[in-house]
Enzyme design. Structure first.
Site, PDB file in Angstrom:
ATOM      1  N   SER A 110       0.839  -1.204   0.000  1.00 16.21           N
ATOM      2  CA  SER A 110       0.000   0.000   0.000  1.00 16.21           C
ATOM      3  C   SER A 110       0.875   1.255   0.000  1.00 16.21           C
ATOM      4  CB  SER A 110      -0.949  -0.047   1.200  1.00 16.21           C
ATOM      5  OG  SER A 110      -1.967   0.918   1.077  1.00 16.21           O
ATOM      6  N   ASP A 165     -10.451  -3.298  -5.448  1.00 12.80           N
ATOM      7  CA  ASP A 165      -9.890  -2.572  -4.308  1.00 12.80           C
ATOM      8  C   ASP A 165     -10.701  -1.292  -4.107  1.00 12.80           C
ATOM      9  OD1 ASP A 165      -8.393  -0.993  -2.556  1.00 12.80           O
ATOM     10  OD2 ASP A 165      -6.465  -1.656  -3.362  1.00 12.80           O
ATOM     11  N   HIS A 176      -8.488  -4.544  -0.868  1.00 13.56           N
ATOM     12  CA  HIS A 176      -7.240  -3.858  -0.532  1.00 13.56           C
ATOM     13  C   HIS A 176      -6.483  -4.674   0.499  1.00 13.56           C
ATOM     14  CE1 HIS A 176      -4.603  -0.349  -0.368  1.00 13.56           C
ATOM     15  NE2 HIS A 176      -4.521  -0.559   0.947  1.00 13.56           N
TER      16      HIS A 176
END
Length: 414
Positions: free
Chosen positions: A205, A340, A371
């Protein structure tokens, strides 16, 4: 009247059936049950390396099959990752290292030695950068580290500055969206301490943005780096801020929840940030922080000021890896999921274009996974290891073997 009364039970039965049908329809739609499973979409250039990688990484070309009942919902995958992290989380044993920085900050990372030898026989270290406000004690990091250790990798995990609740700040700043200083200090320490080790760079991320920016900032940062893997990043903060304010896919709600978590982290260091004379943070900034309902407001009132940016736009422009990622020359795997809810599909154009133009880049896009979820399982219960954990290690193993073969060929030709 008698006729109407006789028809009431049948009418109620009809209403019940309609209600049940409506609920089932909503469940099927929300859980995305009709969506078929499929292999990831792979974008790459046809080179000897990419052919080898796709041949020796079957997970990239086979179906990713999430748990049947809920795994096709990006929201459930994301929420489960956020709340649970992983199931049956191991507790790898590591050593916490403290690194003094030039500006007075103290970077920390945890070092985990390999369990057994790597298949190539080489000394290889994974240098790992977690997601926003995360650290080595998060369940998804623990799971990935434990699995990587057992595959013969030493692991070094950065703890984002200010993320650990029991480690005080020693300078008036915290981690930011694209600051690579702490990650760079950890990498330098690993290179000095283990002069024979080769590096695999992994970012999750926000960490994906940091590692790609780090590698692209200076060519020397790629020395002894075998490959890089970035998972679920958005590539451009400037473009992402617009999509993060939209209600589509509940993105605005996720934005609010992430902002609340960031508030807690910042306020836990309130005394440290206010007490230091050289701090750019004062009561006015903290008052705006209390009222903030989005990450952008927090970035504008607090985060950009740690590095003296004059505007939010400048902060996002300078901190995004989109201006550096094309300078990476080592093998680079970019992983994203189409469902996501935090990363709008339009942001993936950066990764797609990069993979179409650069021979060292492979972009893998799954239909499902949310995610940082990517759970696998049969019907209801997920497995401890995720598709994400396994595919990162499979890819890095393949790159390690490729590089080993290249070095052997060069030695024999000499």
């Amino acid at each position: 009247k008698q006729a109407v009364l006789e028809q009431l039970p049948a009418m109620f039965d009809g209403v019940k059936l309609a209600a049940v049908a409506t609920i089932l329809y909503i469940i099927v739609r929300c859980l995305n049950l009709k969506s078929p499973t499929a292999p990831p979409e792979i974008i790459y250039q046809d080179t000897l390396l990419s052919r080898y990688l796709l041949k020796t990484c079957p997970m990239l070309t086979k179906e990713y099959i999430p748990p049947l009942l809920w795994g096709k919902s990006g929201h459930i995958q994301t929420v489960l990752y956020g709340k649970m992290g992983r199931v049956k989380t191991p507790t790898p044993c590591g050593v916490r290292m403290f690194l003094p920085m030039q500006d007075g900050a103290t970077a920390t990372f945890d070092l985990f030695e390999a369990i057994g030898a790597h298949t190539t026989g080489d000394d290889i270290t994974m240098v790992i950068c977690p997601g926003i406000g995360n650290h080595s004690e998060k369940n998804y990091i623990r799971t990935f580290v434990d699995y990587s250790q057992r595959q013969g990798y030493r692991c070094a995990v950065l703890n984002h500055l200010g993320a650990l609740p029991n480690v005080e700040l020693t300078s008036p700043r915290m981690f930011t969206y694209g600051c690579t200083w702490e990650f760079g200090a950890m990498v330098d320490y690993i290179k000095r301490t283990f002069p024979q080790t080769l590096l695999v760079v992994v970012g999750f991320s926000l960490g994906g943005n940091i590692v790609c920016k780090f590698l692209g900032e200076n060519q020397s940062n790629q020395d002894r780096v075998l490959c890089c893997v970035s998972v679920c990043q958005g590539y451009s903060a400037l473009r992402a801020q617009e999509t993060f304010l939209q209600w589509d896919q509940c993105r605005r709600l996720y934005n609010f929840m992430l902002a609340e978590n960031m508030k807690k982290i910042i306020l836990s260091h309130r005394d440290s940030l206010l007490a230091m004379q050289c701090s750019n943070i004062g009561d006015g900034e903290l008052n705006r922080l209390y009222a903030a309902t989005s990450l952008m407001q927090i970035d504008d009132s607090i985060m950009r000021k740690f590095h003296g940016y004059d505007s939010l736009r400048e902060y996002y422009e300078k901190e995004s890896c989109v201006h550096y990622i094309h300078k990476i020359t080592v093998p680079l795997l970019l992983l994203n999921s189409l469902d996501d809810p935090l990363v709008h599909p339009s942001l993936l154009a950066v990764a797609r274009t990069l993979a179409e133009k650069m021979p060292n880049v492979v972009f893998a896009l799954t239909q499902h996974g949310g995610h940082m979820g990517f759970f696998e399982g049969a019907v209801l219960f997920p497995q401890p290891l995720t598709w994400m954990d396994k595919v990162i290690v499979e890819y890095t193993n393949a790159v390690c073997r490729w590089e080993k073969k290249q070095s052997v060929c060069q030695s024999s030709s000499e």
